[in-house]
Design an enzyme around this catalytic site. Structure first.
Site, PDB file in Angstrom:
ATOM      1  CE  LYS A  57       8.638   3.268   3.005  1.00 28.34           C
ATOM      2  NZ  LYS A  57       8.530   3.112   4.139  1.00 28.34           N
ATOM      3  CD  GLN A 101       9.143   5.768   6.823  1.00 31.53           C
ATOM      4  OE1 GLN A 101       8.503   5.593   5.787  1.00 31.53           O
ATOM      5  NE2 GLN A 101      10.061   4.972   7.313  1.00 31.53           N
ATOM      6  CG  ASP A 124       2.632   0.809   6.158  1.00 26.61           C
ATOM      7  OD1 ASP A 124       3.764   0.652   5.865  1.00 26.61           O
ATOM      8  OD2 ASP A 124       3.336   1.745   7.414  1.00 26.61           O
TER       9      ASP A 124
HETATM   10  N1  GUN Z   1       9.778   2.576   9.151  1.00 24.21           N
HETATM   11  C1  GUN Z   1      10.662   1.427   9.112  1.00 24.21           C
HETATM   12  N2  GUN Z   1      10.321   0.615   8.163  1.00 24.21           N
HETATM   13  C2  GUN Z   1       8.529   0.809   7.878  1.00 24.21           C
HETATM   14  C3  GUN Z   1       7.559   0.736   7.483  1.00 24.21           C
HETATM   15  O1  GUN Z   1       7.269  -0.347   6.679  1.00 24.21           O
HETATM   16  N3  GUN Z   1       6.167   1.387   7.158  1.00 24.21           N
HETATM   17  C4  GUN Z   1       6.210   2.269   8.299  1.00 24.21           C
HETATM   18  N4  GUN Z   1       5.377   3.212   7.601  1.00 24.21           N
HETATM   19  N5  GUN Z   1       7.523   2.533   8.550  1.00 24.21           N
HETATM   20  C5  GUN Z   1       8.595   2.183   8.717  1.00 24.21           C
END
Ligand code: GUN
Length: 297
Positions: A57, A101, A124
């Site tokens: 990311k 995350q 998100d």
């Molecule tokens: N863990 C796995 N996928 C995601 C996501 O799309 N957002 C977040 N915050 N954590 C994740």
């Protein structure tokens, strides 16, 4: 005899195209408005899969011309300290997107932390405010994985309107918001989960099947309606160490019209939509929007 098998819906290539568009729009935002999109990702603890996701990311955001920062906190971080970090980023005008995350290490309560993210920076789409906006059809950030599914289909010219979308999995991150996004696209939506009776029967009625349960190869080839679009959100580690989806890819491909591979399907689209959401947030802070920056949706 030539075998007819499902065409690959190439999330990797489509995500690269999205990132290119985002990069061009970001350059315009910087030039015309003096605003550089800023993304802050908080990673607590040392989960190896999460470390890879977060690194990707950060790299994607930097390559699109964003200011990206990853804040790594130790597994033993106190809840109050994590919330303080979120609040600090909420108040930082150079940060337009905040992502915590998931999953968080034990001892940290996701339900107490995520709502502290400012809704305008909730790229998100997980805060109660964003969920309410989605359900009521108001503007707001949409969760990245389901919006990546919709964008992948849109860019492939695959229609959702009037079609039956069957979603396997009822997670907050994917299954539940996917229902709302499908409805927003005028599709008919069915959601299935671990207690669903006759899962195979439901899947066989899907024009578009979204598998998001985290069970390797749960969806069998003969569960796929001929010509259906199969979107495999699962990322599981197989016995041989390779990544496998929630769909038995080779078997499903015999029936599907279109199918996403794992890896290289929905995963890259999820990350690309995080950039789109962050750019939208930065644009809003500058009094403009994605459309004005040349990004269609
Ligand atoms: N863990 C796995 N996928 C995601 C996501 O799309 N957002 C977040 N915050 N954590 C994740």
């Amino acid at each position: 005899m030539t075998e007819v098998t499902g065409r690959i819906l190439d999330g990797k290539a489509t995500a690269a195209a999205v990132r290119e568009d985002v990069g061009a729009a970001a350059a315009q935002l910087i030039e015309a408005h003096g605003v550089t999109p800023g993304l802050a990702v908080i990673l607590v603890g040392v989960d190896p899969a999460s470390e890879v996701y977060v690194r990707n990311k950060d790299r994607d955001a930097s390559q699109a011309g964003f200011h990206a920062q990853t804040i790594k906190l130790p597994a033993g971080t106190a809840q109050a300290d994590l919330i303080a970090e979120v609040e600090r980023l909420n108040a930082d005008a150079s940060v337009h997107g905040i992502l915590v995350q998931l999953p968080l290490p034990g001892g940290l309560d996701q339900a107490a932390i995520v709502p502290r993210i400012a809704p305008s920076k909730d790229v998100d789409g997980l805060t109660p405010a964003s969920v309410a906006a989605l359900v009521t059809g108001q503007p707001g950030h949409r969760p990245c994985t389901p919006s990546g599914c919709v964008e992948l289909m849109r860019r492939a010219g695959l229609e959702l309107s009037g079609r039956h979308v069957v979603i396997v999995g009822r997670s907050q991150l994917v299954g539940k918001p996917m229902v709302q996004l499908a409805l927003e696209q005028n599709a008919t939506a069915t959601i299935c989960h671990s207690r669903t009776q006759d899962l195979a029967g439901h899947c066989r009625r899907a024009d578009v099947l979204v598998a998001a349960v985290g069970v390797p190869k749960l969806v069998k080839g003969d569960w796929i309606k001929p010509g259906a679009v199969v979107l495999d959100v699962g990322i599981n580690r197989g016995e041989d160490g390779k990544l496998v989806g929630d769909v038995d890819f080779e078997a499903a491909r015999q029936n599907a019209g279109w199918i996403t591979p794992v890896p290289g399907g929905i995963g890259p689209m999820t990350r690309a939509m995080l950039l789109v959401n962050t750019l939208a947030s930065a644009a809003r802070s500058a009094g403009t929007d994605l459309k004005a920056l040349g990004l269609s949706g």
